[in-house]
Structure formats: C-alpha cells, structure tokens
Motif scaffolding. Structure first.
Motif, PDB file in Angstrom:
ATOM      1  N   PHE A 111       0.831  -1.202   0.000  1.00  0.00           N
ATOM      2  CA  PHE A 111       0.000   0.000   0.000  1.00  0.00           C
ATOM      3  C   PHE A 111       0.867   1.254   0.000  1.00  0.00           C
ATOM      4  O   PHE A 111       0.587   2.226  -0.721  1.00  0.00           O
ATOM      5  CB  PHE A 111      -0.904  -0.014   1.232  1.00  0.00           C
ATOM      6  CG  PHE A 111      -1.852   1.151   1.311  1.00  0.00           C
ATOM      7  CD1 PHE A 111      -3.028   1.154   0.586  1.00  0.00           C
ATOM      8  CD2 PHE A 111      -1.550   2.249   2.104  1.00  0.00           C
ATOM      9  CE1 PHE A 111      -3.899   2.235   0.651  1.00  0.00           C
ATOM     10  CE2 PHE A 111      -2.413   3.328   2.170  1.00  0.00           C
ATOM     11  CZ  PHE A 111      -3.590   3.317   1.442  1.00  0.00           C
ATOM     12  N   ALA A 112       1.951   1.229   0.783  1.00  0.00           N
ATOM     13  CA  ALA A 112       2.849   2.383   0.843  1.00  0.00           C
ATOM     14  C   ALA A 112       3.508   2.642  -0.500  1.00  0.00           C
ATOM     15  O   ALA A 112       3.658   3.791  -0.935  1.00  0.00           O
ATOM     16  CB  ALA A 112       3.906   2.162   1.929  1.00  0.00           C
ATOM     17  N   VAL A 113       3.917   1.561  -1.170  1.00  0.00           N
ATOM     18  CA  VAL A 113       4.546   1.716  -2.487  1.00  0.00           C
ATOM     19  C   VAL A 113       3.561   2.328  -3.482  1.00  0.00           C
ATOM     20  O   VAL A 113       3.891   3.266  -4.223  1.00  0.00           O
ATOM     21  CB  VAL A 113       5.054   0.347  -2.996  1.00  0.00           C
ATOM     22  CG1 VAL A 113       5.491   0.450  -4.450  1.00  0.00           C
ATOM     23  CG2 VAL A 113       6.214  -0.138  -2.135  1.00  0.00           C
ATOM     24  N   VAL A 114       2.330   1.801  -3.492  1.00  0.00           N
ATOM     25  CA  VAL A 114       1.320   2.315  -4.428  1.00  0.00           C
ATOM     26  C   VAL A 114       1.009   3.777  -4.129  1.00  0.00           C
ATOM     27  O   VAL A 114       0.933   4.613  -5.038  1.00  0.00           O
ATOM     28  CB  VAL A 114       0.038   1.457  -4.354  1.00  0.00           C
ATOM     29  CG1 VAL A 114      -1.066   2.080  -5.189  1.00  0.00           C
ATOM     30  CG2 VAL A 114       0.318   0.043  -4.836  1.00  0.00           C
ATOM     31  N   MET A 115       0.846   4.098  -2.852  1.00  0.00           N
ATOM     32  CA  MET A 115       0.536   5.474  -2.481  1.00  0.00           C
ATOM     33  C   MET A 115       1.681   6.424  -2.831  1.00  0.00           C
ATOM     34  O   MET A 115       1.464   7.550  -3.292  1.00  0.00           O
ATOM     35  CB  MET A 115       0.242   5.559  -0.976  1.00  0.00           C
ATOM     36  CG  MET A 115      -1.110   5.005  -0.575  1.00  0.00           C
ATOM     37  SD  MET A 115      -2.500   5.901  -1.338  1.00  0.00           S
ATOM     38  CE  MET A 115      -2.852   4.865  -2.747  1.00  0.00           C
ATOM     39  N   THR A 116       2.896   5.965  -2.603  1.00  0.00           N
ATOM     40  CA  THR A 116       4.055   6.803  -2.948  1.00  0.00           C
ATOM     41  C   THR A 116       4.078   7.102  -4.440  1.00  0.00           C
ATOM     42  O   THR A 116       4.303   8.243  -4.865  1.00  0.00           O
ATOM     43  CB  THR A 116       5.361   6.111  -2.530  1.00  0.00           C
ATOM     44  OG1 THR A 116       5.335   5.856  -1.118  1.00  0.00           O
ATOM     45  CG2 THR A 116       6.563   6.976  -2.848  1.00  0.00           C
ATOM     46  N   GLY A 133      -8.642   1.185  -4.811  1.00  0.00           N
ATOM     47  CA  GLY A 133      -8.058   0.104  -5.609  1.00  0.00           C
ATOM     48  C   GLY A 133      -6.762  -0.406  -5.010  1.00  0.00           C
ATOM     49  O   GLY A 133      -6.494  -1.621  -5.004  1.00  0.00           O
ATOM     50  N   ALA A 134      -5.926   0.518  -4.493  1.00  0.00           N
ATOM     51  CA  ALA A 134      -4.656   0.108  -3.869  1.00  0.00           C
ATOM     52  C   ALA A 134      -4.899  -0.736  -2.631  1.00  0.00           C
ATOM     53  O   ALA A 134      -4.161  -1.704  -2.367  1.00  0.00           O
ATOM     54  CB  ALA A 134      -3.835   1.345  -3.518  1.00  0.00           C
ATOM     55  N   THR A 135      -5.932  -0.365  -1.858  1.00  0.00           N
ATOM     56  CA  THR A 135      -6.248  -1.146  -0.659  1.00  0.00           C
ATOM     57  C   THR A 135      -6.650  -2.576  -1.034  1.00  0.00           C
ATOM     58  O   THR A 135      -6.184  -3.550  -0.431  1.00  0.00           O
ATOM     59  CB  THR A 135      -7.381  -0.470   0.122  1.00  0.00           C
ATOM     60  OG1 THR A 135      -7.008   0.867   0.451  1.00  0.00           O
ATOM     61  CG2 THR A 135      -7.693  -1.244   1.392  1.00  0.00           C
ATOM     62  N   ILE A 136      -7.500  -2.682  -2.051  1.00  0.00           N
ATOM     63  CA  ILE A 136      -7.939  -4.020  -2.490  1.00  0.00           C
ATOM     64  C   ILE A 136      -6.765  -4.811  -3.051  1.00  0.00           C
ATOM     65  O   ILE A 136      -6.569  -5.994  -2.735  1.00  0.00           O
ATOM     66  CB  ILE A 136      -9.063  -3.890  -3.540  1.00  0.00           C
ATOM     67  CG1 ILE A 136     -10.290  -3.230  -2.916  1.00  0.00           C
ATOM     68  CG2 ILE A 136      -9.416  -5.251  -4.125  1.00  0.00           C
ATOM     69  CD1 ILE A 136     -11.395  -2.901  -3.912  1.00  0.00           C
TER      70      ILE A 136
END
Length: 468
Positions: free
Chosen positions: A14-19, A176-179
């Motif tokens: 999740f951190a990678v996607v959010m970054t 979407g990132a959470t899923i």
C-alpha cells in the motif's frame, strides 16, 4: 511490537502504491500548471499579434477588448516612452517594467508571461501579462508595445477543476490500492502458510511432505530447499531407525553371547567349589573357562576398538615392513580355526613384498577379513594373494564361501550388520563389527578396499595400500 506478516505485506505494498500515486499526482499537477500557463501565454501573444496585424487601430482594439472582456482579458498599449496610450486616461500611467525589459522590447524581444499583484492602474489584482513590441512599418523604428493581461484566477479555476478530478482519481486509486494490497498480501502469506503448514507436519514426524515448485521466484527456491531438506530428514530417519534396529539386535546378540560363556563359567566354578567335578576333569574345566573368558574379552575389545577408531582416538604408527612375514604368521595362527571348518588357507605372496602401514592395525585388518572368510566358508579354500604395482601394495583375500548379493555387499561395512543371521552365534562373528573396523582402519591409512561377491560362489576382498 509484533505485527503479522500479512499486515506487513499489505502496508508495504500500500505504501509503495501510495508513494507512486502521490509522486505522479504532484508531477501531473505541475505539468498541468505549466501547460495552463504556457497555453495562456500563447493565447495572449496571439491576441497581441492580431492587433499588431491590423495596425493597432483604436476601433479594432476596442472591438477586441469588448470580445475578450468576458474572458477577463485586458489590452493595454504603451508608446516608446512607456506611456500608456490605450486605454486613454486623464492621468498618466506607465507599465512599470524595468529598463532592461524595455531594452529587450526595443530590440524586438517579446516578454514572456509574468505575474503581477496589481494592474497598471494600481488595483490589487493578480494578473498574468505578456508584452509584445511593435514597430513603425515605414521606418522600422520601435514605436511601443502591447501588454495583454489575464487574471490569475481564470487560470487557477481551470487548475482547480484538474485538482478536483485528480483528487477523485486519487480516492478511487486509494480504494483500488487497498484491495490490491489485500489480495497481494493474502497471496504472499498463503505461500508462507503453505510452507509453515508443511514445516509443522515435518516437526510432528511426517517426512512425506512435498511442496509444489514452479521455479518462478525465491519462494519456489525455498520450496525446493525445503523438499531437499525433507528428503534428507527422511533418509536420516530411516537410517536412524535401521541403526537402532541393528543396535537392538546387537544388544540382544551381545547379551546372548555373554550369557552363554558366563553361564558356563559360573557352572564350572560352582562345580569346582562343591567338588562336583572329577579331578581328572578340572584342568579341562579351567581351559573351558579360559576360552569363554577370552571370548568375552574379544567381544568387549571389538566394541571399544570400533569406538576409538570412530572418535579418532588412535594414532597410526605407519612404517614400511615385510608384508609376507605378517601374512605368513597370520595364516599359521588361523590355520587351526580354518581346519575346524574344513577350510584350507593358501598363501601366495612374494617373500619381499613391502607395505607401508601401521604394523598392528595392518595385522588386525587381515585377521578380521580372514576370520570373516572362515566364518562363511565350509570345506573350501581361502587364498591370500599379495603383489605390488608402481604405486601401491595389493592384498587379495578370496574365499569359496556362501557369497553375497549386491545389496548385502553394500551393507557389510555397517556396524552390527551380519550377512547370514543364521551364523550369528559362531565363535568368530559375535559382534558384527569386524568389517566395520576394517573399513575405518583402511580409511585412516588412506588406503582402499573393494569387494566382489556372488551368491554361492564366494567373495574377494582387495586391499590397496599406497607406498610411502
């Protein structure tokens, strides 16, 4: 603080996607902002050039101002002295640009989009302005410049729409990132749980577990290593069970072998104590007790010897000596035992054959192999052949006994193993340690031993001792 690997994986992904989303969002906003200002700049320059093309006629300028008013665009014209000539005012206004910028305009260089916090009348308005010079057509002299401005609020309004749309996209991306993080973490943890479950089974003694290996990544490499480990553990467990069975068999055999001579010795001692043995039989009784005592000593010594060899507690005193003399002496010592089984010992060896070995241990090796041959041969021949080649001395001991199968040949060096359990009570094969000791001693010498055997045809041991 302890955190399950599932949540670690989920948070990490999740951190990678959010970054990535944040970086892309800021980059896109910056790009949109630059694009908006560049578009505005191009548009304002277009207005200025259109007015210059119609010779800056006042009527054309006023018409253009009326059209552009809805867009918040304002047009200003300044003469070569930087005095405002349009719109006409009773008060004198100037552009307020620097002398350097004015010189650029005089040289025909337009001034790109810049921002001001006030308009030319001193009102507090954030505006974006471009400056376009114009020249007299007949002489080409600098006549002045046009300033076209647009309110910053108009540009920011379009950027606000972009930011709102980007925020909506960010929210959907967040969901979407959470899923995706959940699914990714669940997939990774399921692979770990698969290995964990298999490990628990192995810990409980189930060595038939095998993990699927698709050879895709490090998890599959781990699965391959796990499978190899389980195979090794399974083989080790089987070997432990096999050795344990042999140890139990040995303990039973040793107890039986010790009980028999001890019973004999005890009975004879009681007979002597109570004068139950005739005088003419007492010497024979003493001899029997001596033989049984030697048998017990031999049984104990073989076990002690094997353990010393395995734990490297013996030191070889290797030297070069005449092998023929040793072989001849051993044949003389064992000839009586061989004759008791109807066997014939035959020595075929050069009288000058030399061998480099520990004298006592070399004798022990030869004695153990010949006694093994005597034990499994009846009314046959046992030949001891010695010779040498360029690099080593070779001793071959061949018998015409019962022989062994290929499986038995592979097992004869193992501790407590007996190829023919029906002969386990013979007086030369009490422990099943003779050949195990031979192999250990040969290895310590840096020598080699090979075995060739066929059931019903006999066995040949070949010993090779390298020269010094």
């Amino acid at each position: 603080m302890r955190m399950n690997y599932f949540y670690q994986q989920m948070l990490a992904f999740f951190a990678v996607v959010m970054t990535v989303l944040i970086i892309l969002g800021f980059s896109f906003l910056q790009f949109a902002r630059n694009t908006a200002y560049q578009s505005t700049e191009k548009q304002l320059f277009g207005y200025a050039e259109s007015l210059i093309d119609v010779d800056l006629q006042t009527e054309k300028i006023e018409n253009g101002q009326i059209i552009l008013k809805n867009q918040g665009v304002s047009i200003f014209v300044f003469d070569y002295k930087d005095d405002m000539i349009y719109p006409s005012t009773t008060k004198k206004y100037v552009s307020g640009i620097s002398d350097g910028d004015l010189n650029k305009l005089k040289n025909g260089e337009p001034l790109t989009l810049s921002q001001r916090s006030t308009d030319f009348f001193g009102n507090q308005v954030d505006t974006a302005i471009v400056y376009q010079p114009f020249f007299t057509q007949s002489t080409g002299e600098f006549s002045g410049f046009i300033a076209v401005s647009a309110p910053i609020s108009t540009i920011e309004a379009s950027l606000k729409d972009i930011r709102n749309n980007l925020f909506s996209a960010f929210v959907f991306s967040l969901i979407g990132a959470t899923i995706a993080s959940y699914l990714f973490a669940k997939f990774q943890v399921s692979r770990i749980n698969r290995i964990r479950s298999a490990t628990h089974k192995v810990a409980k003694g189930d060595f038939n577990v095998q993990l699927e290996n698709r050879e895709m990544d490090e998890f599959d490499d781990l699965a391959a290593d796990f499978n190899s480990m389980v195979d090794s553990l399974k083989k080790s467990q089987e070997e432990i069970e096999r050795q344990e069975n042999r140890r139990r068999q040995f303990m039973a055999d040793a107890a039986h072998e010790m009980r028999t001579p001890l019973t004999t010795i005890n009975g004879l001692l009681e007979g002597i104590e109570h004068d139950m043995i005739p005088e003419n039989q007492k010497q024979r009784s003493i001899q029997l007790m001596q033989n049984e005592t030697r048998r017990l000593i031999r049984l104990v010594n073989e076990n002690l010897d094997y353990e010393k060899i395995r734990s490297n507690q013996i030191i070889l005193q290797k030297q070069t000596f005449n092998a023929y003399e040793v072989l001849e002496m051993i044949v003389e010592q064992l000839e009586v035992k061989a004759n008791e089984s109807g066997n014939e010992l035959i020595l075929d060896c050069p009288t000058d054959l030399l061998v480099f070995a520990d004298y006592d241990r070399f004798s022990q090796i030869i004695v153990n192999i010949i006694q093994n041959a005597i034990q499994f041969t009846d009314n046959g021949k046992i030949s001891i052949t010695g010779y040498s080649d360029e690099n080593e001395s070779i001793i071959k001991i061949k018998d015409s006994g019962i022989g062994m199968s290929a499986e038995e040949v592979e097992s004869i060096w193992e501790r407590y193993y007996k190829a023919d359990v029906s002969r386990k009570n013979t007086k030369y094969g009490e422990s099943g340690l003779g050949l195990a000791i031979v192999q250990q001693l040969v290895t310590l010498h840096g020598a080699s031993v090979t075995v060739e055997s066929l059931p019903g045809e006999g066995t040949t041991f070949t010993l090779s001792f390298p020269f010094e």
